[in-house]
Scaffold this motif. Structure first.
Motif, PDB file in Angstrom:
ATOM      1  N   GLY A   1       3.405  -9.619 -10.300  1.00 22.39           N
ATOM      2  CA  GLY A   1       4.556  -9.909 -10.956  1.00 22.39           C
ATOM      3  C   GLY A   1       5.408  -9.133 -10.840  1.00 22.39           C
ATOM      4  O   GLY A   1       6.501  -9.019 -12.004  1.00 22.39           O
ATOM      5  N   TYR A   2       5.171  -7.267 -11.070  1.00 21.47           N
ATOM      6  CA  TYR A   2       6.133  -6.663 -10.690  1.00 21.47           C
ATOM      7  C   TYR A   2       7.554  -6.582 -10.256  1.00 21.47           C
ATOM      8  O   TYR A   2       7.144  -7.455  -8.670  1.00 21.47           O
ATOM      9  CB  TYR A   2       5.948  -5.179 -10.043  1.00 21.47           C
ATOM     10  CG  TYR A   2       4.672  -4.621 -11.256  1.00 21.47           C
ATOM     11  CD1 TYR A   2       4.220  -4.370 -13.040  1.00 21.47           C
ATOM     12  CD2 TYR A   2       3.330  -4.874 -10.167  1.00 21.47           C
ATOM     13  CE1 TYR A   2       3.727  -4.071 -12.977  1.00 21.47           C
ATOM     14  CE2 TYR A   2       2.640  -5.219 -11.843  1.00 21.47           C
ATOM     15  CZ  TYR A   2       2.622  -3.797 -13.387  1.00 21.47           C
ATOM     16  OH  TYR A   2       1.587  -3.985 -13.402  1.00 21.47           O
ATOM     17  N   GLU A   3       8.622  -6.681 -10.456  1.00 20.86           N
ATOM     18  CA  GLU A   3       9.696  -6.450  -9.458  1.00 20.86           C
ATOM     19  C   GLU A   3       9.282  -5.460  -8.985  1.00 20.86           C
ATOM     20  O   GLU A   3       9.278  -3.608  -9.411  1.00 20.86           O
ATOM     21  CB  GLU A   3      11.170  -6.311 -10.182  1.00 20.86           C
ATOM     22  CG  GLU A   3      11.291  -7.422 -11.249  1.00 20.86           C
ATOM     23  CD  GLU A   3      11.694  -8.257 -10.623  1.00 20.86           C
ATOM     24  OE1 GLU A   3      12.786  -8.457  -9.396  1.00 20.86           O
ATOM     25  OE2 GLU A   3      10.880  -9.445 -10.782  1.00 20.86           O
ATOM     26  N   VAL A   4      10.399  -5.487  -7.542  1.00 22.31           N
ATOM     27  CA  VAL A   4       9.766  -4.201  -6.445  1.00 22.31           C
ATOM     28  C   VAL A   4      11.566  -3.397  -5.713  1.00 22.31           C
ATOM     29  O   VAL A   4      12.018  -4.710  -5.132  1.00 22.31           O
ATOM     30  CB  VAL A   4       8.486  -4.461  -5.427  1.00 22.31           C
ATOM     31  CG1 VAL A   4       8.419  -3.283  -4.740  1.00 22.31           C
ATOM     32  CG2 VAL A   4       7.440  -4.835  -5.943  1.00 22.31           C
ATOM     33  N   VAL A   5      11.506  -2.234  -5.874  1.00 21.73           N
ATOM     34  CA  VAL A   5      12.428  -1.920  -4.405  1.00 21.73           C
ATOM     35  C   VAL A   5      12.029  -1.102  -3.694  1.00 21.73           C
ATOM     36  O   VAL A   5      10.821  -0.059  -3.747  1.00 21.73           O
ATOM     37  CB  VAL A   5      14.016  -1.049  -5.240  1.00 21.73           C
ATOM     38  CG1 VAL A   5      14.846  -0.936  -4.738  1.00 21.73           C
ATOM     39  CG2 VAL A   5      13.896  -1.748  -6.645  1.00 21.73           C
ATOM     40  N   VAL A   6      12.047  -1.354  -2.271  1.00 23.77           N
ATOM     41  CA  VAL A   6      11.665  -0.849  -1.759  1.00 23.77           C
ATOM     42  C   VAL A   6      12.627  -0.139  -0.544  1.00 23.77           C
ATOM     43  O   VAL A   6      13.662  -0.145  -0.351  1.00 23.77           O
ATOM     44  CB  VAL A   6      10.545  -1.535  -0.637  1.00 23.77           C
ATOM     45  CG1 VAL A   6      10.420  -0.921   1.003  1.00 23.77           C
ATOM     46  CG2 VAL A   6       9.909  -2.687  -0.617  1.00 23.77           C
ATOM     47  N   ARG A   7      12.112   1.111  -0.451  1.00 25.76           N
ATOM     48  CA  ARG A   7      13.383   2.140   0.143  1.00 25.76           C
ATOM     49  C   ARG A   7      12.836   2.772   1.632  1.00 25.76           C
ATOM     50  O   ARG A   7      12.087   3.561   1.935  1.00 25.76           O
ATOM     51  CB  ARG A   7      13.622   2.982  -1.043  1.00 25.76           C
ATOM     52  CG  ARG A   7      14.909   4.037  -0.462  1.00 25.76           C
ATOM     53  CD  ARG A   7      14.896   5.480   0.666  1.00 25.76           C
ATOM     54  NE  ARG A   7      15.224   6.118   0.907  1.00 25.76           N
ATOM     55  CZ  ARG A   7      15.460   7.042   1.911  1.00 25.76           C
ATOM     56  NH1 ARG A   7      14.105   7.521   2.207  1.00 25.76           N
ATOM     57  NH2 ARG A   7      16.516   7.566   2.156  1.00 25.76           N
ATOM     58  N   ASP A   8      13.685   2.266   2.725  1.00 25.32           N
ATOM     59  CA  ASP A   8      13.491   3.111   3.767  1.00 25.32           C
ATOM     60  C   ASP A   8      14.896   3.255   4.138  1.00 25.32           C
ATOM     61  O   ASP A   8      15.337   3.276   4.063  1.00 25.32           O
ATOM     62  CB  ASP A   8      12.388   2.424   5.060  1.00 25.32           C
ATOM     63  CG  ASP A   8      11.542   2.703   5.185  1.00 25.32           C
ATOM     64  OD1 ASP A   8      12.548   3.817   6.294  1.00 25.32           O
ATOM     65  OD2 ASP A   8      11.312   2.408   6.376  1.00 25.32           O
ATOM     66  N   VAL A   9      14.616   4.416   5.821  1.00 30.46           N
ATOM     67  CA  VAL A   9      16.009   4.999   5.806  1.00 30.46           C
ATOM     68  C   VAL A   9      16.888   3.909   6.913  1.00 30.46           C
ATOM     69  O   VAL A   9      17.459   4.781   6.752  1.00 30.46           O
ATOM     70  CB  VAL A   9      15.452   6.656   6.549  1.00 30.46           C
ATOM     71  CG1 VAL A   9      15.178   7.448   5.349  1.00 30.46           C
ATOM     72  CG2 VAL A   9      14.636   5.939   7.880  1.00 30.46           C
TER      73      VAL A   9
END
Length: 289
Positions: A30-38
């Motif tokens: 249920g969490y909002e997720v921000v995924v960062r990669d290069v």
């Protein structure tokens, strides 16, 4: 105090197998997720793995929501600054101390002062990673097992300066994802890899020395000790390059009993990395998960 109720958004740094799996289970919870990669291509590849995993879980009846609803909670970016408003960060980049320290040093100036910062390292010192920040009390180890959506356990690692409230928060967060936790001091390999890497390497040596076929070594360990996978099967699942890197780190810290098996080195040199390359000790369809 760090409270679970204060967490709405989770930032995951790294969209590889581990980062993607962590993003998936956080979004499923249920969490909002921000995924960062290069690179955008890494993010696209990570999302493809997440989509495939969610579809498989849905087909098995193991997903309570429609896969699309889970995916809608996952955003991607190549800009680390876009994690400025998250309530928790989990780093899952390459298992290289300098790279991880650089990530934490950058995050230290981006995320809020009360945001817990977790590392998914499997062998490296949480204390050394935390020292790249001005808030080592906020840094904790959250070592997920691979494949993250399937494996039940999470290893919580307390660095030398990890705050008691952050440690308690880390257990609570992992448990909210449906995981079961155990805790380790910040010693090389923690609990899992300190014991697992010699076991895998001895299995590889037994095969290389002709003790038995790879199939019989794996069958003997599965049937004789009630583990779900034998050492060669598990090495292929983890990735032979990952096993080699972990073993070399442990050898540097703890001595020759962690020396990687000769055949493991040769396999990695040949590019036979296990499931992810299509060939390890066994053969697979490429990128089979």
């Amino acid at each position: 105090m760090h409270e679970l109720d204060d967490v709405d958004a989770v930032g995951v740094i790294g969209a590889g197998t581990m980062g993607g799996g962590i993003a998936q289970v956080a979004a499923t919870a249920g969490y909002e997720v921000v995924v960062r990669d290069v690179e955008t291509e890494y993010l696209d590849r990570g999302l493809e793995r997440i989509d495939s995993s969610l579809d498989r879980l849905a087909d098995r009846g193991s997903l309570e929501e429609d896969p699309a609803a889970v995916r809608e909670r996952i955003a991607t970016t190549t800009d680390l600054d876009e994690l400025a408003d998250v309530d928790l960060t989990i780093e899952a980049v390459i298992e290289d101390l300098d790279v991880k320290r650089d990530v934490f040093a950058d995050l230290d100036g981006i995320v809020g002062p009360d945001v817990p910062m977790a590392t998914n390292t499997s062998t490296l010192s949480v204390t050394a990673i935390a020292s790249a920040t001005d808030r080592p009390a906020s840094v904790v180890g959250l070592h997920f097992m691979n494949p993250v959506p399937i494996m039940e356990g999470v290893e919580v690692v307390r660095g030398e300066r990890t705050g008691a409230d952050v440690l308690e928060f880390a257990h609570a967060f992992a448990e909210d994802l449906g995981k079961t936790t155990w805790e380790s001091a910040d010693k090389p390999g923690f609990v899992t890899n300190r014991i697992l890497m010699p076991w895998i390497n001895e299995g590889i040596r037994a095969y290389d020395e002709g003790v038995a076929s790879k199939e019989d070594i794996d069958a003997g360990m599965r049937l004789g000790t009630n583990v779900p996978m034998g050492p060669l099967e598990l090495a292929d699942r983890i990735g032979l390059d990952v096993v080699l890197a972990a073993s070399e780190t442990l050898r540097e810290e703890l001595g020759d009993r962690y020396t990687p098996a000769y055949l493991l080195k040769r396999k990695v040199e040949a590019g036979d990395l296990g499931r992810k390359s299509g060939r390890g000790f066994y053969e697979y369809e490429r990128d089979e998960r």
